[in-house]
Scaffold this active site. Structure first.
Site, mmCIF file in Angstrom:
data_model
loop_
_atom_site.group_PDB
_atom_site.id
_atom_site.type_symbol
_atom_site.label_atom_id
_atom_site.label_comp_id
_atom_site.label_asym_id
_atom_site.label_seq_id
_atom_site.Cartn_x
_atom_site.Cartn_y
_atom_site.Cartn_z
ATOM 1 C CG HIS A 110 38.787 47.474 46.505
ATOM 2 N ND1 HIS A 110 37.677 47.390 45.698
ATOM 3 C CD2 HIS A 110 39.249 46.211 46.669
ATOM 4 C CE1 HIS A 110 37.475 46.112 45.398
ATOM 5 N NE2 HIS A 110 38.408 45.377 45.971
ATOM 6 C CD GLU A 169 41.742 43.397 44.595
ATOM 7 O OE1 GLU A 169 41.367 42.350 45.107
ATOM 8 O OE2 GLU A 169 41.140 44.465 44.715
HETATM 9 P P1 PGA Z 1 36.285 38.894 44.562
HETATM 10 O O1 PGA Z 1 36.696 40.376 45.002
HETATM 11 O O2 PGA Z 1 37.203 37.957 45.329
HETATM 12 O O3 PGA Z 1 34.853 38.767 44.945
HETATM 13 O O4 PGA Z 1 36.523 38.812 43.103
HETATM 14 C C1 PGA Z 1 38.023 40.731 45.124
HETATM 15 C C2 PGA Z 1 38.071 42.182 45.496
HETATM 16 O O5 PGA Z 1 37.256 42.965 44.995
HETATM 17 O O6 PGA Z 1 38.908 42.568 46.323
#
Ligand code: PGA
Length: 241
Positions: free
Chosen positions: A86, A159
């Site tokens: 992540h 992401e």
């Molecule tokens: P968020 O986080 O939905 O709060 O933007 C996504 C993540 O960090 O996986």
């Protein structure tokens, strides 16, 4: 068929009572709930429809290492999914591509469904599409190094770091831009022999915005941070998947 909704609770909530309450209210068949390790056992006991996920793992079992959780331990508490690499671990904890690769190999070998997170930061985003593409392709190469089989245990979450709510940029991806990058990632995965790997999107998706992302054919699910901590919000996301 419903798309997958993964809730990443990060370090929330602060008590087991709240964790159990939130788990009860977010227990849906197409959901994966990833609480902090300290609540995995309690949350796992409550979930009947959703799958249990962990936010990280260590790559060896029974090792002389402090403060980690092994694949063996995660499996024994009922975990079936695990987030790997992540951006908050890469950026805040300094997790390198080499460590991400070790973790991904260990997860897949243990038959845990590994959700590999990739995505470019704001600086790369500003450099344009080609720079971002090259960067995520490089992340894939490094993470997948030495993995020859076990594709059925692999998922990728795109992401874009600049679009995650905690990044503080205030910027968000459009569903079209996200789908375009995910199509590129799918092609990159196919070239590397992982063409069946589902690709999720995770950049600040909430009850209001989820539908537009999930309507995109290329986007096979979402990874949700902040919105997974509010039962109503999470339910809205799930209902659009
Ligand atoms: P968020 O986080 O939905 O709060 O933007 C996504 C993540 O960090 O996986």
């Amino acid at each position: 068929m419903s798309k997958l909704v993964v809730g990443n609770w990060k370090l929330n909530p602060s008590t087991a009572v709240e964790a159990v309450e939130l788990a009860r209210a977010t227990d849906f068949p197409n959901a994966v709930i990833c609480p902090p390790d300290i609540f995995l056992m309690q949350v796992g006991k409550v979930l009947e429809k959703a799958s249990l996920g962990a936010q990280d793992l260590f790559w060896e079992n029974a090792a002389d290492i402090t403060g980690e959780a092994s694949t063996e331990q995660l499996l024994k508490v009922g975990v079936s999914y695990v987030i790997v690499g992540h951006s908050s671990r890469r950026e805040e904890v300094g997790e390198t591509d080499e460590l991400v690769n070790l973790k991904l190999k260990a997860a897949v070998a243990a038959k845990l469904k590994a959700i590999l997170c990739i995505g470019e930061n704001l600086e790369l985003h500003k450099q344009g599409e080609e720079a971002a593409r090259q960067f995520v392709a490089g992340q894939l190469d490094k993470a997948l190094k030495g993995i020859k089989e076990g594709e059925e245990y692999l998922l990728v979450a795109y992401e874009p770091i600049w679009s995650i709510s905690t990044s503080g940029t205030g910027l968000t991806d459009t569903p079209q831009e996200a789908a375009q990058m995910i199509r590129y990632i799918k092609d990159a995965l196919t070239e590397r022999g992982f063409g069946k790997t589902p690709v999720l999107y995770g950049g600040s998706v909430n009850g209001e915005t989820a539908g537009a992302f999930l309507k995109q054919d290329a986007i096979e699910g979402v990874l949700v941070g902040g919105a997974s901590l509010k039962a109503d919000e999470f339910k809205k996301v799930v209902s659009q998947a």
